[in-house]
Design a protein around this motif. Sequence first.
Motif, PDB file in Angstrom:
ATOM      1  N   THR A   1       1.869  -0.495   9.675  1.00  0.00           N
ATOM      2  CA  THR A   1       2.963  -1.261  10.237  1.00  0.00           C
ATOM      3  C   THR A   1       4.273  -0.481  10.156  1.00  0.00           C
ATOM      4  OG1 THR A   1       3.436  -2.336   8.133  1.00  0.00           O
ATOM      5  CG2 THR A   1       1.833  -3.413   9.581  1.00  0.00           C
ATOM      6  N   ALA A   2       5.245  -0.954  10.933  1.00  0.00           N
ATOM      7  CA  ALA A   2       6.557  -0.290  10.905  1.00  0.00           C
ATOM      8  C   ALA A   2       7.166  -0.372   9.515  1.00  0.00           C
ATOM      9  CB  ALA A   2       7.469  -0.932  11.948  1.00  0.00           C
ATOM     10  N   GLN A   3       6.977  -1.514   8.828  1.00  0.00           N
ATOM     11  CA  GLN A   3       7.516  -1.637   7.477  1.00  0.00           C
ATOM     12  C   GLN A   3       6.829  -0.675   6.514  1.00  0.00           C
ATOM     13  OE1 GLN A   3       6.426  -4.084   9.357  1.00  0.00           O
ATOM     14  NE2 GLN A   3       8.243  -5.322   9.819  1.00  0.00           N
ATOM     15  N   GLY A   4       5.489  -0.495   6.680  1.00  0.00           N
ATOM     16  CA  GLY A   4       4.785   0.445   5.817  1.00  0.00           C
ATOM     17  C   GLY A   4       5.239   1.871   6.042  1.00  0.00           C
ATOM     18  N   PHE A   5       5.450   2.253   7.340  1.00  0.00           N
ATOM     19  CA  PHE A   5       5.949   3.601   7.619  1.00  0.00           C
ATOM     20  C   PHE A   5       7.348   3.794   7.058  1.00  0.00           C
ATOM     21  CE2 PHE A   5       2.861   4.281  11.251  1.00  0.00           C
ATOM     22  CZ  PHE A   5       2.247   5.381  10.672  1.00  0.00           C
ATOM     23  N   ASN A   6       8.170   2.798   7.186  1.00  0.00           N
ATOM     24  CA  ASN A   6       9.520   2.929   6.654  1.00  0.00           C
ATOM     25  C   ASN A   6       9.507   3.059   5.131  1.00  0.00           C
ATOM     26  OD1 ASN A   6      10.988   2.863   9.069  1.00  0.00           O
ATOM     27  ND2 ASN A   6      10.805   0.632   9.179  1.00  0.00           N
ATOM     28  N   ALA A   7       8.539   2.413   4.484  1.00  0.00           N
ATOM     29  CA  ALA A   7       8.419   2.550   3.032  1.00  0.00           C
ATOM     30  C   ALA A   7       7.959   3.946   2.639  1.00  0.00           C
ATOM     31  CB  ALA A   7       7.446   1.495   2.495  1.00  0.00           C
ATOM     32  N   LEU A   8       7.208   4.603   3.543  1.00  0.00           N
ATOM     33  CA  LEU A   8       6.733   5.970   3.276  1.00  0.00           C
ATOM     34  C   LEU A   8       7.720   7.028   3.730  1.00  0.00           C
ATOM     35  CD1 LEU A   8       2.933   5.930   4.241  1.00  0.00           C
ATOM     36  CD2 LEU A   8       3.914   6.261   1.966  1.00  0.00           C
ATOM     37  N   LEU A   9       8.744   6.640   4.460  1.00  0.00           N
ATOM     38  CA  LEU A   9       9.582   7.623   5.142  1.00  0.00           C
ATOM     39  C   LEU A   9      10.217   8.620   4.172  1.00  0.00           C
ATOM     40  CD1 LEU A   9      10.847   8.635   7.734  1.00  0.00           C
ATOM     41  CD2 LEU A   9      12.630   6.908   7.491  1.00  0.00           C
ATOM     42  N   LYS A  10      10.786   8.129   3.101  1.00  0.00           N
ATOM     43  CA  LYS A  10      11.470   9.035   2.166  1.00  0.00           C
ATOM     44  C   LYS A  10      10.487   9.981   1.496  1.00  0.00           C
ATOM     45  CE  LYS A  10      15.367  10.252   0.365  1.00  0.00           C
ATOM     46  NZ  LYS A  10      16.408  10.828   1.223  1.00  0.00           N
ATOM     47  N   LEU A  11       9.277   9.475   1.184  1.00  0.00           N
ATOM     48  CA  LEU A  11       8.275  10.338   0.543  1.00  0.00           C
ATOM     49  C   LEU A  11       7.786  11.409   1.508  1.00  0.00           C
ATOM     50  CD1 LEU A  11       6.457  10.937  -1.904  1.00  0.00           C
ATOM     51  CD2 LEU A  11       4.808   9.289  -0.957  1.00  0.00           C
TER      52      LEU A  11
ATOM     53  N   ASP B   1       0.841  -1.209   0.000  1.00  0.00           N
ATOM     54  CA  ASP B   1       0.000   0.000   0.000  1.00  0.00           C
ATOM     55  C   ASP B   1       0.872   1.253   0.000  1.00  0.00           C
ATOM     56  OD1 ASP B   1      -2.664  -1.330   0.307  1.00  0.00           O
ATOM     57  OD2 ASP B   1      -1.755  -2.020   2.173  1.00  0.00           O
ATOM     58  N   ALA B   2       1.962   1.226   0.727  1.00  0.00           N
ATOM     59  CA  ALA B   2       2.868   2.376   0.735  1.00  0.00           C
ATOM     60  C   ALA B   2       3.493   2.581  -0.645  1.00  0.00           C
ATOM     61  CB  ALA B   2       3.952   2.174   1.796  1.00  0.00           C
ATOM     62  N   ARG B   3       3.836   1.484  -1.325  1.00  0.00           N
ATOM     63  CA  ARG B   3       4.410   1.594  -2.679  1.00  0.00           C
ATOM     64  C   ARG B   3       3.382   2.183  -3.655  1.00  0.00           C
ATOM     65  NH1 ARG B   3       5.502  -3.350  -3.265  1.00  0.00           N
ATOM     66  NH2 ARG B   3       7.633  -3.264  -2.430  1.00  0.00           N
ATOM     67  N   ASP B   4       2.102   1.765  -3.516  1.00  0.00           N
ATOM     68  CA  ASP B   4       1.054   2.310  -4.388  1.00  0.00           C
ATOM     69  C   ASP B   4       0.865   3.800  -4.138  1.00  0.00           C
ATOM     70  OD1 ASP B   4      -1.333   1.920  -6.218  1.00  0.00           O
ATOM     71  OD2 ASP B   4      -2.347   2.631  -4.397  1.00  0.00           O
ATOM     72  N   LEU B   5       0.945   4.202  -2.872  1.00  0.00           N
ATOM     73  CA  LEU B   5       0.780   5.627  -2.548  1.00  0.00           C
ATOM     74  C   LEU B   5       1.928   6.446  -3.135  1.00  0.00           C
ATOM     75  CD1 LEU B   5      -0.447   6.955   0.855  1.00  0.00           C
ATOM     76  CD2 LEU B   5       1.416   8.107  -0.280  1.00  0.00           C
ATOM     77  N   ARG B   6       3.118   5.919  -3.120  1.00  0.00           N
ATOM     78  CA  ARG B   6       4.262   6.628  -3.704  1.00  0.00           C
ATOM     79  C   ARG B   6       4.077   6.822  -5.206  1.00  0.00           C
ATOM     80  NH1 ARG B   6       9.557   3.552  -1.859  1.00  0.00           N
ATOM     81  NH2 ARG B   6      10.415   5.081  -3.365  1.00  0.00           N
ATOM     82  N   GLU B   7       3.525   5.830  -5.874  1.00  0.00           N
ATOM     83  CA  GLU B   7       3.292   5.962  -7.316  1.00  0.00           C
ATOM     84  C   GLU B   7       2.228   7.018  -7.617  1.00  0.00           C
ATOM     85  OE1 GLU B   7       2.279   2.100  -8.637  1.00  0.00           O
ATOM     86  OE2 GLU B   7       4.310   1.276  -8.415  1.00  0.00           O
TER      87      GLU B   7
ATOM     88  N   LYS C   1       2.111   5.211  18.640  1.00  0.00           N
ATOM     89  CA  LYS C   1       2.343   4.067  17.761  1.00  0.00           C
ATOM     90  C   LYS C   1       2.856   4.474  16.383  1.00  0.00           C
ATOM     91  CE  LYS C   1      -0.886   0.830  19.896  1.00  0.00           C
ATOM     92  NZ  LYS C   1      -2.018  -0.098  19.664  1.00  0.00           N
ATOM     93  N   VAL C   2       2.841   5.752  16.099  1.00  0.00           N
ATOM     94  CA  VAL C   2       3.460   6.239  14.859  1.00  0.00           C
ATOM     95  C   VAL C   2       4.958   6.341  15.111  1.00  0.00           C
ATOM     96  CG1 VAL C   2       3.545   8.129  13.187  1.00  0.00           C
ATOM     97  CG2 VAL C   2       1.372   7.498  14.260  1.00  0.00           C
ATOM     98  N   ILE C   3       5.737   5.734  14.261  1.00  0.00           N
ATOM     99  CA  ILE C   3       7.174   5.650  14.519  1.00  0.00           C
ATOM    100  C   ILE C   3       7.778   7.050  14.591  1.00  0.00           C
ATOM    101  CG2 ILE C   3       7.331   3.381  13.449  1.00  0.00           C
ATOM    102  CD1 ILE C   3       8.509   4.684  10.984  1.00  0.00           C
ATOM    103  N   GLY C   4       8.837   7.169  15.385  1.00  0.00           N
ATOM    104  CA  GLY C   4       9.420   8.475  15.648  1.00  0.00           C
ATOM    105  C   GLY C   4       9.959   9.174  14.430  1.00  0.00           C
ATOM    106  N   THR C   5      10.448   8.431  13.442  1.00  0.00           N
ATOM    107  CA  THR C   5      10.984   9.071  12.239  1.00  0.00           C
ATOM    108  C   THR C   5       9.904   9.764  11.427  1.00  0.00           C
ATOM    109  OG1 THR C   5      10.818   6.896  11.177  1.00  0.00           O
ATOM    110  CG2 THR C   5      12.962   7.537  12.040  1.00  0.00           C
ATOM    111  N   ILE C   6       8.665   9.256  11.505  1.00  0.00           N
ATOM    112  CA  ILE C   6       7.544   9.929  10.830  1.00  0.00           C
ATOM    113  C   ILE C   6       7.092  11.133  11.643  1.00  0.00           C
ATOM    114  CG2 ILE C   6       5.132   9.667  10.130  1.00  0.00           C
ATOM    115  CD1 ILE C   6       6.942   8.373   8.174  1.00  0.00           C
ATOM    116  N   ARG C   7       6.947  10.944  12.983  1.00  0.00           N
ATOM    117  CA  ARG C   7       6.483  12.048  13.835  1.00  0.00           C
ATOM    118  C   ARG C   7       7.422  13.245  13.757  1.00  0.00           C
ATOM    119  NH1 ARG C   7       5.716   8.231  18.007  1.00  0.00           N
ATOM    120  NH2 ARG C   7       7.435   9.230  19.159  1.00  0.00           N
TER     121      ARG C   7
END
Length: 614
Positions: A133-143, A104-110, A162-168
Amino acid sequence: MTTALYRRYRPDTFQEVIGQDHVTAPLMAALRADRVTHAYLFSGPRGCGKTTSARILARCLNCAQAPTDTPCGTCPSCRDLATGGPGSLDVVEIDAASHNGVDDARDLRERAAFAPARDRYKIFILDEAHMVTAQGFNALLKLVEEPPAHVKFIFATTEPEKVIGTIRSRTHHYPFRLVPPDVLEGYLGHLCQAEGVEIGPGVFPLVVRAGGGSVRDTLSVMDQLIGGAHDGGVDYQRAVALLGYTDTTMLDQCVDAIAASDGAGVFRVVDRVVSSGHDPRRFVEDLLARLRDLLVIALAGSEAGAALGSLPVDELERMDLQARTMGAAALSRAADTTAQALTAMVGATSPRLQLELLVARLLIPAGGAARGGGVAAGGAGGPAGSAGPMASPAPGGAGVGAGTGAAGSSAGVVPAGSGREMAAQIARQASAEAAGRRGGQRPENAGGPERVGSPAPTAPGAPHSDAGWGAAPAAPSAPAAGPTSTAPASQAGPAVSWDGPNDGAAASPGPSAPSAAAASRPAEQPSRAAAPSAPAAPSAPAAQGSAGWGAAPAAASAPVAQGGVAAGSPGGGEAADAEMIRTRWEEVLEAAKRSRRATWALVGPNSRPGTVSG
């Protein structure tokens, strides 16, 4: 079929959002100054306006008159994003609970790579963002860290931790809060007026309490009440029955019975709670809320209105009288006991039993257990009023010594400040002063229980006994006990020495034990000794019988004498009369006002009915 109330009245501008000024004011200032960042994090309890504020922010960003803090409402973007509108292709709402993985994160990036179809920005609103999930947030992190210039992110969540610190760390965080009750009640009044529904007094506090500060939950409850309204109105009784709360009349009866120590009245309320199908735990919760309100009134006085919300005037008057009747200390103890019982009722197998034990503890006055312990100790070996007639005296002075030791051991059990201890202290002080005036006994020999058995020096010519001064008056004092005794003072002389320590004398098991009343009046003894021909007063046996070893029958008869009142008050008829009088007390005061205003002015604010006897 109608649309839900919270959907029909969803705000379309920041000015319509209630109770979130700490969020809306900074956002409006940023919009006016065109200092909008690329990512926002809205957090807070459910139903407090997070998703609604995200939609309003999207309308403001894509409005034709941007930068603005108020959407115009006329441009295509404002119309599409308004309440009931079809939505916009450039504003994408994603349910993160079902789109939370790496795919889902990859689709959002596209999708973010494409420019907006019509508006200025492509805005992604991720609702329930804590489900990603943590993996989904990490996939969105760069975007999220470095999005294209036309992309904005708005995360909405009830659990920001529950939102990972790198996103917050890459967002502007705005915490939303629950709406205060007074703000919600005013908002409900405005909506009901727009709906043309008549709401009875006391309904709005119930609805606000059921909503718990959430605007959406509160509007859902109000929508349910309006849907079941009869003749275009919602009254208090229907709201109480539908929401499952306890009627204020039942709470008033329970509090009044507790204040009057009317056990029968309290348990009748408990029986009505169970027989009417109410949840005992809900009743205890409502009772705790009522005790809290009464405690606020008792402590804050006339300034308590802000903490109580909108309540009917007659209910506020009743609560003010209840608060003054019970007092802040009693209300605080009752609230603590009720809170503990409410905690214990979680998962209880017999909620009714827990409720009955709670009201029983509320009826017992403060320190009741300590007073009960003092009575038990006194009956075991303390005053002769309870132990004297049952004890068998030992020969010679042994009986006196044993009684003295028993009294000395029980004196420490008597609670400090009790009537018995105070009487003993007064008697010891008075006897020490009288001995000092006579010069026949040193005050230090009459002080504490440890000197009870110590002999006092006797005056010349006074009778002397080897068994100790405490046993000598046994023979001479017996004739003086009769109402017709005319013994001269020379025979009664040794009896004056009973002005000494009363702890041992009170526990001596014979009729020769002096009374606490005689010991507390040392000035009368020398006056009797000064007149050799004066006969004993006929009332002396009565005084001795009421306070000395003969006090056991008097103490035993006291409950019998009070039985006509004490036993009758919790009974069926008189207890029901008391409850009826408490329920209709306002009518009694009104009748007193019509009869005599002076009586009404004195009785009204300063009295409360208790129990009925006779």
